[in-house]
Design an enzyme around this catalytic site. Structure first.
Site, PDB file in Angstrom:
ATOM      1  CG  HIS A 116      -2.825  -0.706   6.024  1.00 22.73           C
ATOM      2  ND1 HIS A 116      -1.929  -1.146   5.758  1.00 22.73           N
ATOM      3  CD2 HIS A 116      -3.224  -0.295   4.869  1.00 22.73           C
ATOM      4  CE1 HIS A 116      -1.952  -1.258   3.976  1.00 22.73           C
ATOM      5  NE2 HIS A 116      -2.836  -1.133   3.153  1.00 22.73           N
ATOM      6  CB  ALA A 156       1.750  17.187 -14.193  1.00 26.54           C
ATOM      7  CE  LYS A 162      14.408  11.114   1.576  1.00 25.91           C
ATOM      8  NZ  LYS A 162      14.787  10.616   0.864  1.00 25.91           N
TER       9      LYS A 162
END
Length: 181
Positions: A116, A156, A162
């Site tokens: 959204h 993890a 990026k």
């Protein structure tokens, strides 16, 4: 003798479940290769179709299902020998490409959109490319517009915001290259 019968019955049930869930998964695919093995329930939404390569292994069950959302005009592509573990969540509104021999551990989130916008702005979306021979460790989050280079490992709990170059070990929030592999 009774133990053998119980074991054989258990094996039959196990393989019948794999047969059922694999065929259920295939109904959501535009195309698929041979050797697909789906061990349990997968939750689908969005109405789009998936393209799968050979030897897809997807571990899922009633309590820890894999969830896949593919928008009606979106493209989700899984290469050969891809492994998705329990509770992997993939949300594809535009394009996600997962290469050959990619292992995705428990509870990873791969999302090519913001869902959204803020205020009157529309949500942003951008394609994700995960190249060949990549491992995403447990609870990795991969965000929109990212490419993870061939042969890379993501530690993890990392958030990949990026792109990561090939043959790199990256970890952290946000994920940064720690060292070459």
């Amino acid at each position: 003798m009774p133990e053998l019968v119980v074991k054989m019955f258990g094996n039959i049930i196990f393989y019948l479940k794999i047969f059922y869930w694999t065929n259920y998964f295939k109904r959501h695919c535009r195309k698929f290769g041979s050797g697909m093995k789906i061990t349990g329930r997968v939750v689908f939404s969005g109405g789009g179709k998936i393209s799968c390569g050979e030897d897809l292994l997807l571990r899922s069950n009633r309590f820890d299902p894999v969830k896949i959302h593919v928008g009606s005009n979106a493209s989700l592509s899984l290469g050969n020998k891809v492994f998705l573990n329990n509770r992997v969540n993939i949300s594809c509104s535009e394009k996600i490409e997962i290469g050959t021999h990619v292992d995705i551990a428990d509870e990873c989130l791969i999302i090519d959109n913001d869902f959204h916008g803020v205020g009157d702005k529309l949500p942003k979306k951008a394609p994700i490319i995960i190249e060949d021979d990549v491992w995403l460790a447990t609870r990795v989050i991969v965000l929109k517009g990212v490419t993870i280079g061939k042969g890379s490992v993501i530690g993890a709990g990392s958030v990949v915001a990026k792109s990561i170059p090939p043959n790199s070990f990256a970890a952290g929030v946000p994920a940064k290259v720690i060292r070459p592999i």
